[in-house]
Design a protein around this motif. Structure first.
Motif, PDB file in Angstrom:
ATOM      1  N   HIS A 164       0.987  -1.261  -0.002  1.00  0.00           N
ATOM      2  CA  HIS A 164      -0.008  -0.040   0.091  1.00  0.00           C
ATOM      3  C   HIS A 164       0.682   1.124   0.035  1.00  0.00           C
ATOM      4  O   HIS A 164       1.523   1.590   0.883  1.00  0.00           O
ATOM      5  N   PRO A 165       0.927   2.098  -1.144  1.00  0.00           N
ATOM      6  CA  PRO A 165       2.061   3.029  -1.229  1.00  0.00           C
ATOM      7  C   PRO A 165       1.612   4.202  -0.311  1.00  0.00           C
ATOM      8  O   PRO A 165       2.675   4.827   0.156  1.00  0.00           O
ATOM      9  N   GLU A 166       0.291   4.228   0.064  1.00  0.00           N
ATOM     10  CA  GLU A 166       0.085   5.394   1.240  1.00  0.00           C
ATOM     11  C   GLU A 166       0.711   5.233   2.488  1.00  0.00           C
ATOM     12  O   GLU A 166       0.565   4.012   2.870  1.00  0.00           O
ATOM     13  N   ALA A 167       1.044   6.377   3.317  1.00  0.00           N
ATOM     14  CA  ALA A 167       1.609   6.170   4.492  1.00  0.00           C
ATOM     15  C   ALA A 167       0.615   5.885   5.588  1.00  0.00           C
ATOM     16  O   ALA A 167      -0.338   6.304   5.440  1.00  0.00           O
ATOM     17  N   ASP A 168       0.945   4.775   6.490  1.00  0.00           N
ATOM     18  CA  ASP A 168       0.074   4.417   7.389  1.00  0.00           C
ATOM     19  C   ASP A 168       0.242   5.452   8.625  1.00  0.00           C
ATOM     20  O   ASP A 168       1.250   5.077   9.245  1.00  0.00           O
ATOM     21  N   PRO A 169      -0.773   6.412   9.227  1.00  0.00           N
ATOM     22  CA  PRO A 169      -0.259   7.169  10.282  1.00  0.00           C
ATOM     23  C   PRO A 169      -0.009   6.318  11.722  1.00  0.00           C
ATOM     24  O   PRO A 169       0.755   6.996  12.315  1.00  0.00           O
TER      25      PRO A 169
END
Length: 415
Positions: free
Chosen positions: A341-346
């Motif tokens: 999943h390219p989006e960062a996990d906060p």
């Protein structure tokens, strides 16, 4: 047992719509090609920075970041790659990252300890709200000026010298030893020092602008030891960057930017082949977190981090080791999730930052304890180092409390 907000549906790996199937090798190649490109760009910036110290430090940080990500992916997804090639490159990247990190670690550790000494000595006040600080010279105070100054705070409670340009901090001079026995670095009255005070009435709390003899000498001792360690680390980094070993690593990364040696399993669909190694990395993280004393860490001021304060160095390291291991496993899990999943996990990013604070405080406490073991130091110096050690261990405890808060909060909000 399942981590909250850490795992996502495997179907998210493959975009919906066209029936085209992305293989695991394609997904890994896309990620590793990008990281190899970042590595090479950072290397070029590092060589072009020349005498620009800030540019060199920024390029070295980016170089370490790319090295860690490539090494982590090679470790997690090793079954999908050529194992011999992956093991060799991962070992070399770990060596490079560790070598380049030493100088930065010494610099940040020294800054952290000197700031803590100044804060504990009252030489700087507690950080107020932005815009609440003013910089006063002894002449300004003698004139009775009550107007707010134009100096800006940097968020750390340290005065900012307007003549030195933005971001230049003026703080206590730890390199000057206190020889008069008066308790100040600048002389019996501490004249000539820059004082930081809160804007407002004369009754507002002010910083003393000077340090006790013990704190001054403790700062000077820490500065000598850590500056020497930083110089050695800088020399080791320069030697490593000029070695044939590093050039071989750079050549391997350059090849990785366009070609990825894959294993026979890399031809499977990404949603299936990448899920198993990623789940294994997550399971290792969950097991390590389950072994942490999160129940005790949930209570503020539990003094758990001070239990081995007077024990041997190995006993203190044994207490911190499980937390450091969780930090490393969390990093591996976060890198694996970046492939899926390219989006960062906060949640992962926040937890990682908290554990970075834990690591920094633990290493700073160890440096203070090591300085206190110096033979024939004065009792006042040893006492100041002991107070500094306890302060950093409290920072360790605060980081543990913050981590369990992040972890438990994410567990409550998990669907």
């Amino acid at each position: 047992m399942h981590s909250p907000d850490l795992s996502r549906q495997d179907a998210a790996v493959v975009p919906s719509g066209p029936p085209t199937t992305i293989t695991a090798g394609d997904a890994l190649a896309r990620y590793l090609h990008a990281q190899a490109g970042d590595f090479l760009r950072s290397l070029r910036l590092h060589s072009e920075s020349g005498a620009d110290t800030a540019g060199v430090a920024e390029a070295a940080a980016a170089l370490r970041q790319a090295s860690r990500r490539i090494s982590g992916i090679l470790h997690t997804f090793r079954p999908l790659l050529d194992p011999v090639w992956a093991d060799d490159l991962r070992t070399e990247l770990a060596w490079l990252s560790a070598t380049l990190a030493q100088e930065h670690a010494c610099t940040s550790r020294l800054s952290r300890l000197l700031d803590a000494l100044a804060r504990l000595s009252g030489a700087i006040p507690l950080p107020p709200a932005r815009g609440e600080l003013r910089t006063d010279t002894p002449g300004d105070r003698a004139a009775g000026s009550g107007e707010p100054g134009t100096g800006a705070g940097d968020g750390s409670g340290t005065a900012v010298d307007s003549d030195s340009g933005p971001g230049t901090a003026v703080g206590p001079d730890f390199s000057t030893r206190a020889r008069s026995g008066s308790g100040s670095l600048g002389g019996p009255t501490g004249s000539g020092s820059v004082r930081v005070s809160r804007a407002g009435s004369a009754d507002a709390p002010r910083a003393t602008g000077s340090l006790t003899v013990g704190a001054a000498r403790a700062g000077a001792l820490l500065e000598r030891q850590l500056t020497l360690a930083r110089t050695r680390a800088h020399s080791a980094a320069l030697q490593a960057l000029g070695s044939s070993r590093f050039h071989a690593v750079a050549d391997s990364v350059a090849v990785l930017a366009s070609e990825l040696p894959l294993g026979p399993m890399a031809g499977a669909p990404a949603a299936e082949a990448l899920a198993l190694p990623a789940e294994l990395a997550e399971r290792r993280l969950l097991e390590a977190v389950a072994a942490l004393p999160l129940g005790r860490a949930a209570h503020p001021y539990n003094a758990e981090a001070l239990v081995h304060g007077l024990a041997t160095a190995s006993a203190g390291e044994a207490q911190d080791a499980p937390w450091h291991q969780v930090r490393l496993l969390l990093r591996l899990h976060r890198y694996a999730q970046e492939v899926l999943h390219p989006e960062a996990d906060p949640v992962l990013c926040h937890a990682g930052l908290v554990l970075d604070r834990h690591r920094d405080a633990a290493e700073a406490a160890a440096a203070a304890a090591n300085a206190a073991r110096t033979p024939r130091i004065a009792p006042a110096t040893a006492y100041a180092l002991g107070v500094l050690h306890a302060d950093q261990r409290h920072e360790v405890e605060a980081a543990r409390y913050a981590f369990q808060q992040v972890w438990r909060r994410s567990a409550v909000t998990a669907p």
